[in-house]
Design an enzyme around this catalytic site. Structure first.
Site, PDB file in Angstrom:
ATOM      1  N   CYS A  43      -1.142   1.416 -29.620  1.00  0.00           N
ATOM      2  CA  CYS A  43      -0.988   0.092 -29.021  1.00  0.00           C
ATOM      3  C   CYS A  43      -2.312  -0.632 -29.240  1.00  0.00           C
ATOM      4  O   CYS A  43      -3.379  -0.084 -28.947  1.00  0.00           O
ATOM      5  CB  CYS A  43      -0.656   0.206 -27.538  1.00  0.00           C
ATOM      6  SG  CYS A  43       0.850   1.161 -27.232  1.00  0.00           S
ATOM      7  N   CYS A  63      -6.762   0.174 -15.837  1.00  0.00           N
ATOM      8  CA  CYS A  63      -5.688   0.459 -16.797  1.00  0.00           C
ATOM      9  C   CYS A  63      -6.160   0.249 -18.225  1.00  0.00           C
ATOM     10  O   CYS A  63      -6.747  -0.792 -18.539  1.00  0.00           O
ATOM     11  CB  CYS A  63      -4.510  -0.473 -16.592  1.00  0.00           C
ATOM     12  SG  CYS A  63      -3.803  -0.416 -14.983  1.00  0.00           S
ATOM     13  N   CYS A  90      -4.383   8.595 -10.788  1.00  0.00           N
ATOM     14  CA  CYS A  90      -3.857   8.269 -12.109  1.00  0.00           C
ATOM     15  C   CYS A  90      -4.264   9.404 -13.043  1.00  0.00           C
ATOM     16  O   CYS A  90      -5.462   9.624 -13.253  1.00  0.00           O
ATOM     17  CB  CYS A  90      -4.457   6.936 -12.547  1.00  0.00           C
ATOM     18  SG  CYS A  90      -4.002   6.463 -14.210  1.00  0.00           S
ATOM     19  N   GLU A 144      -9.484  12.224 -18.826  1.00  0.00           N
ATOM     20  CA  GLU A 144      -9.968  11.407 -17.714  1.00  0.00           C
ATOM     21  C   GLU A 144      -8.889  11.191 -16.670  1.00  0.00           C
ATOM     22  O   GLU A 144      -7.701  11.133 -16.989  1.00  0.00           O
ATOM     23  CB  GLU A 144     -10.451  10.041 -18.222  1.00  0.00           C
ATOM     24  CG  GLU A 144     -11.788  10.169 -18.929  1.00  0.00           C
ATOM     25  CD  GLU A 144     -12.408   8.829 -19.274  1.00  0.00           C
ATOM     26  OE1 GLU A 144     -13.603   8.817 -19.531  1.00  0.00           O
ATOM     27  OE2 GLU A 144     -11.697   7.809 -19.289  1.00  0.00           O
ATOM     28  N   CYS A 149      -4.457   9.739 -27.351  1.00  0.00           N
ATOM     29  CA  CYS A 149      -3.052   9.314 -27.472  1.00  0.00           C
ATOM     30  C   CYS A 149      -2.741   9.096 -28.942  1.00  0.00           C
ATOM     31  O   CYS A 149      -3.533   8.477 -29.649  1.00  0.00           O
ATOM     32  CB  CYS A 149      -2.840   8.012 -26.692  1.00  0.00           C
ATOM     33  SG  CYS A 149      -1.109   7.471 -26.663  1.00  0.00           S
ATOM     34  N   CYS A 171      -5.049  -1.155 -26.312  1.00  0.00           N
ATOM     35  CA  CYS A 171      -5.395  -0.050 -25.407  1.00  0.00           C
ATOM     36  C   CYS A 171      -6.551   0.768 -25.972  1.00  0.00           C
ATOM     37  O   CYS A 171      -6.512   1.197 -27.132  1.00  0.00           O
ATOM     38  CB  CYS A 171      -4.180   0.845 -25.191  1.00  0.00           C
ATOM     39  SG  CYS A 171      -4.514   2.246 -24.095  1.00  0.00           S
TER      40      CYS A 171
HETATM   41  N1  SAH Z   1       1.484   5.696 -22.613  1.00  0.00           N
HETATM   42  C1  SAH Z   1       2.017   5.334 -21.340  1.00  0.00           C
HETATM   43  C2  SAH Z   1       1.126   5.758 -20.220  1.00  0.00           C
HETATM   44  C3  SAH Z   1      -0.195   5.012 -20.154  1.00  0.00           C
HETATM   45  S1  SAH Z   1      -0.014   3.897 -18.868  1.00  0.00           S
HETATM   46  C4  SAH Z   1       2.318   3.843 -21.307  1.00  0.00           C
HETATM   47  O1  SAH Z   1       1.821   3.138 -22.174  1.00  0.00           O
HETATM   48  O2  SAH Z   1       3.076   3.400 -20.444  1.00  0.00           O
HETATM   49  C5  SAH Z   1      -1.214   2.764 -19.119  1.00  0.00           C
HETATM   50  C6  SAH Z   1      -0.722   1.365 -18.791  1.00  0.00           C
HETATM   51  O3  SAH Z   1      -1.819   0.489 -18.899  1.00  0.00           O
HETATM   52  C7  SAH Z   1       0.311   0.906 -19.800  1.00  0.00           C
HETATM   53  O4  SAH Z   1       1.218   0.008 -19.232  1.00  0.00           O
HETATM   54  C8  SAH Z   1      -0.578   0.182 -20.787  1.00  0.00           C
HETATM   55  O5  SAH Z   1       0.122  -0.693 -21.575  1.00  0.00           O
HETATM   56  C9  SAH Z   1      -1.542  -0.506 -19.865  1.00  0.00           C
HETATM   57  N2  SAH Z   1      -2.778  -0.881 -20.524  1.00  0.00           N
HETATM   58  C10 SAH Z   1      -3.297  -0.398 -21.678  1.00  0.00           C
HETATM   59  N3  SAH Z   1      -4.457  -1.004 -21.961  1.00  0.00           N
HETATM   60  C11 SAH Z   1      -4.691  -1.874 -20.960  1.00  0.00           C
HETATM   61  C12 SAH Z   1      -5.757  -2.755 -20.656  1.00  0.00           C
HETATM   62  N4  SAH Z   1      -6.809  -2.829 -21.432  1.00  0.00           N
HETATM   63  N5  SAH Z   1      -5.674  -3.500 -19.532  1.00  0.00           N
HETATM   64  C13 SAH Z   1      -4.616  -3.380 -18.709  1.00  0.00           C
HETATM   65  N6  SAH Z   1      -3.596  -2.549 -18.934  1.00  0.00           N
HETATM   66  C14 SAH Z   1      -3.628  -1.812 -20.054  1.00  0.00           C
END
Ligand code: SAH
Length: 348
Positions: free
Chosen positions: A108, A321, A97, A83, A104, A111
């Site tokens: 986390c 995000c 983006c 995506e 992944c 996420c």
């Molecule tokens: N794996 C990398 C790249 C993904 S970036 C990283 O984690 O940095 C995606 C960003 O969105 C990261 O900062 C992640 O922590 C954040 N993120 C993940 N789930 C989210 C959510 N539900 N709401 C807002 N931000 C989120």
């Protein structure tokens, strides 16, 4: 477009070497197919149409948010879901983006991407083809973040190879950001090259115990070591590292957490904090209230840490995000994306 396949095919057809560049230039400028490449012989265009798919990605679905954000779901040739999202801002910014992996492997807890099966690293062409899709929709694209699915530092060679080509599409390296959970070997590789690409670190909790709970990768690469690598990045390039901090209600959003964060980031000049309002993903967390986020930011500012709150875009189509999880387009209340850009969002 698979550039290696293109080069092999051109060689087999006995075409001169400069053809590959010609074709890439057209593609990078947003051409819709070989038929538009008027300085190629017609027979060659037909031949390429048969032998080198114009994109390595097949568009499966797309959706457009009320705020103009567009999300696209693709499949790779081996049916891996990918995506990507484009956000439009009133000041003319068009920010893409992209995903660096299908799914992944990290878990986390907040996420959505972590809940789907991990597929594989994306190739350089698969990364570029996400950006090219939006380039064809909207000629002027100018920013790109590796904040889609996946951990870019686990696929750093292909990510950097994509960065090399992005300026041809109109996205300079200074307007490109790679975001990481703190995957140390990748950050070290990133530090060893000299492209002016921005580094962003998903930090989310200053306390090691809490961070390990929400980001298990913290046990493998402790934050202390990661921050040393980030400071090195700043010292060598004079580019601040952006700290991403997702605001989870009752988990990491108390003012005491803000003070811990300010202390951890001392001295402050290497960093800028971006507080991310949490977008619901069905993983059991709630987002912090606006007032809580504001109070958290004020503590950081008071302690001398630059801090801003990220605008949330595309939530209504699950394009915000952390919401990228391959089946989300069908689930969201959507209207289909149109090839034209439509009206810009009313406010920012
Ligand atoms: N794996 C990398 C790249 C993904 S970036 C990283 O984690 O940095 C995606 C960003 O969105 C990261 O900062 C992640 O922590 C954040 N993120 C993940 N789930 C989210 C959510 N539900 N709401 C807002 N931000 C989120």
């Amino acid at each position: 477009m698979d550039i290696d396949l293109l080069k092999r095919t051109l060689a087999e057809l006995g075409e001169p070497k400069y053809r590959a560049n010609q074709i890439w230039e057209w593609t990078a400028r947003g051409a819709n197919g070989y038929e538009e490449m008027t300085n190629l012989p017609e027979l060659l265009r037909l031949e390429l149409d048969e032998r080198v798919p114009f994109s390595t990605l097949e568009l499966i679905d797309s959706a457009e948010s009320r705020d103009g954000t567009i999300k696209a779901l693709f499949h790779t040739h081996d049916k891996r879901p990918v995506e990507a999202v484009m956000m439009k801002y009133l000041d003319g910014r068009r920010s893409i983006c992209v995903s660096s992996q299908s799914g992944c492997p990290l878990t986390c807890t907040f996420c959505a991407t972590g809940t789907m099966a991990f597929g594989r690293n994306l190739t350089t062409s698969e990364i570029l083809d996400q950006a090219l899709f939006f380039k064809r929709l909207e000629n002027e694209v100018n920013h790109l973040v590796f904040m889609g699915m996946g951990e870019p530092m686990m696929n750093i060679d292909n990510v950097l190879a994509a960065c090399e080509k992005l300026p041809d599409i109109g996205i300079t390296n200074r307007r490109t950001t790679v975001s990481t959970v703190g995957w140390l070997p990748g950050i070290e590789r990133f530090n060893a090259q000299d492209r002016p690409v921005r580094l962003a670190l998903s930090l989310h909790a200053a306390d090691p115990k809490l961070r390990s709970e929400i980001m298990p990768v913290n046990d493998r690469y402790p934050l202390e070591d990661v921050l040393i690598a980030c400071r090195k990045h700043y010292a060598e390039n004079n580019r601040r590292v952006y700290i991403e901090y997702v605001m989870l209600a009752g988990v990491n959003d108390h003012t005491k957490h803000a003070r811990q964060l300010a202390k951890l980031l001392t001295p402050h000049e290497a960093f800028k904090v971006n507080l991310i309002p949490y977008n619901p993903t069905g993983t059991g967390y709630d987002g912090s209230a606006r007032t809580t986020i504001g109070a958290f930011r004020d503590v950081l500012l008071h302690q001398g840490v630059p801090a801003t709150v990220r605008l949330t875009r595309g939530q209504d189509i699950a394009a915000a995000c952390g919401q990228l999880v391959a089946d989300a387009i069908q689930d969201a209340a959507i209207r289909p994306a149109r090839p034209s850009q439509g009206r810009p969002p009313a406010s920012d």
